[in-house]
Scaffold this active site. Sequence first.
Site, PDB file in Angstrom:
ATOM      1  N   SER A  28      34.666  34.387  46.157  1.00 19.47           N
ATOM      2  CA  SER A  28      35.845  34.802  45.403  1.00 19.47           C
ATOM      3  C   SER A  28      35.768  36.149  44.695  1.00 19.47           C
ATOM      4  O   SER A  28      36.727  36.533  44.034  1.00 19.47           O
ATOM      5  CB  SER A  28      36.147  33.714  44.358  1.00 19.47           C
ATOM      6  OG  SER A  28      34.960  33.289  43.715  1.00 19.47           O
ATOM      7  N   CYS A  29      34.676  36.892  44.807  1.00 22.31           N
ATOM      8  CA  CYS A  29      34.615  38.182  44.103  1.00 22.31           C
ATOM      9  C   CYS A  29      35.644  39.133  44.709  1.00 22.31           C
ATOM     10  O   CYS A  29      35.632  39.366  45.916  1.00 22.31           O
ATOM     11  CB  CYS A  29      33.216  38.781  44.218  1.00 22.31           C
ATOM     12  SG  CYS A  29      33.119  40.401  43.433  1.00 22.31           S
TER      13      CYS A  29
END
Lengths: 410, 425
Positions: B138-139
């Site tokens: 999810s970065c």
Amino acid sequence: MSTKYEKEAPSYTMTTVMEEAARCLLCHDAPCSKACPAGTDPARFIRSVRFRNLKGAAETIRENNAMGAICARVCPTEKYCELACSRTGIDCPIDIGGIQRFVTDYEEQEKMDILRKGDSNGLSIAIVGSGPAGLQTAATLLQKGYAVDIYEKNEKAGGYLRYGIPEYRLPDEIVDVEINRIVNLGAEIKYNVTIGKDVTMADLKADHDAVVVAVGASEAKMLPMFEGNPYVETAVDFLARVKEAKGDIDNIPASAVVVGGGDVAMDVATTLKRLDVKNVTDLVYEEFDEFKASKKELDATQKAGVTIVDGYVPTDVDGNTITFKHRHLDSEMTIKTDLIILAVGQQVNTDNLGVNTDHGEVQHAGYKTDDEKVFFTGDIAQGDKTVVWAVRKGKEVAEEIDQALLGGNK
Amino acid sequence: MISKDLSVEFLGVHFENPFLLSSSPVDNCYEMCAKAFDEGWGGVVFKTIGPKHFKINEVSPRFDELTKEGTPFVGFKNMEQIAEHSLEENLHDLRHLKDDYPNKVVIASIMGTNEEDWETLAQLVTEAGADMIEMNLSCPQMTSHEMGSDVGTNPELVKKYCAAVKRGSDLPMMAKMTPNITDMVPAAKASMAGGAVGIATINTVKSVANIDLDRKVGLPIVNGKSSISGFSGKAVKPIALRFLQQLRTAAGLEQLPISGIGGIETWQDAAEFILMGATTLQVTTSVMQYGYRIVEDMKNGLMHYMEDQHVEHLSELIGVANKNIVPAEDLDRDYKVYPKIDWDKCIGCGRCYISCFDGAHQAITWDIKTRRPSIDTSKCVGCHLCNLVCPVGAITTGEVVMKPGTKGNPEDVQIESSRLTHPVQ
């Protein structure tokens, strides 16, 4: 409806205390906490307020300072924590006393019971005097498991907190609440007992494992020229009389002259104004740049409408007419007034208490006497003569007793 | 000082308290994690470890903040990617943290570019002694589209990579989800299908926080340019709580174990996340602003809250609020509540008047002489905007009235609210 004499300045609301706490810079190695003589740790409790943990804030204050709600109101913070505050690099210091008052009010409102009595160690300590130092000594010892008896010569506990500081700065109710916390911890207060008269030091030593002399400077000083003058009252007597009567006293004079320039003189002068004395003049030995009273007290007194004349000493008195001369200038003034109040200092009486004082203080550091069973604390111990220092000295003498009796071990 | 048991069980691992540092700049080496443990954190999600072949090269400067009036850090924008230390250094630090702090939980966050990477990293962090794995899916600011939030929005890739991690490790594993998606449920379910047993969320929200008006470029400026990157802090808390709610109310996910993330700064924030279904809580932004010490008040405040709620274990509070958040169509629309003004508190600023006229229904009249508002119930719809703008808490809930044509007793309506019926004093 409280009278002008009784009415305390308004406190913060939840919204405004957050605004004030938000001004705090949350410093690393916070200078305010280092500057508190009692170790109340303002940086820690303000941080708790900031992070909406009011109960945690109350715990920090109470565990470090059994007089937390009192110090919040009467501490000359400008000389300690607020003097050190980093925020002064931007504008003005955080109102640490005000935040402390909000938190301790919350503590009381929530009926929090923070201090815990230690498991009994079977030892018993007598404390002579129930002023702030005696009370803090009791609180610390009780938490360590000692039994504590407090001997008070008056009919109520609190010493100067009870009889000296005016109601508008320190309501009687707050003094009651703080003392009740210590009584609830297990302190036994014996009222109307004067040591040396009703009970001897020898009796106390026989009945207890140690005795702590925590008497303050409770007796007023008198200047020889005013002795026997019917217009003269000492500050100690005046403040006690007004507080006892909750400001409801007879024969309010039209004018009054106060002699003295310490915090006590400021309390007297402001009290007179709150009692609606029209002309209140305070003549002070020191000039403003060497003033003894805290800046906060001085400002409040001037704001109350008191005329303060600095640099003058009384040289002559004839009934209700006093002559003052300036210490350096060729200036003289004569004032005729209805009431003269002397606020020229207080003295210590340690007769029959086994403690030697000179100029109101024991002339060596620490809290021990030659008698291994007798300790002393409070104003007669070296250090500042403020409530917050009384708290510090109370904590320290309790540690010293614990070291002496148990070597600091449980 | 109050003392209560804050311990929780999460994915079969015991945590002495639910407070963890999230995988981020706040825990990128041994010294940082050790200091955080010493100051009371229950665990760390060590800064995401990537594959050996993926080189990290960061920009400078790399942060920005959103402010409002005098308040800094309303939100925080961050361009930093995953750990910049070498794989060897990171594994070494994990091992030593576990050796020196056996009672603290060390979670390894990992991120690969392909199945092989994920499997290898899972194996390596398991050998290094990690207690748990968090998959960073999810970065939003990676320099490769094979990594980060681009992966997390693709359920097929999520499932495949989760399965790869399961092949590399038997450790309990959670997938960290991105909020840069309309519905998180498919990705969360895909991760569970691949072997995840819990969800960490939210990661940061893609953002442009501020524009430099002279240079005409976003902040921070990197040699004249800027990029979209992740936004965090207090401002994203409502978004995070919304995702928790949607996960915990999705069919089949009702008991989903969640590590909650997004703007946690006080014990109250922590309690909100727990009530919305989080078992553990991850924090970065407020640590970046204030330091690890904030955990003291979060822990202490949560203990007092437990005491006030008569609760012995935090598990009793997890997800308690989920059932009370319902679809908008299911809310009771049969009544309205009029505001009530406390004249002892009103200071005559007129903010309620302005907001009611310009932002609501012109239902407050203003007496120009006395400088006092009054409520015109013929126009008032009971929206309570006035309550929110009043600076002194003088406006609270007053009379409840049923709308015309509806049945029901106004006294049966529950309007009790810490904000509306007991405003801050």
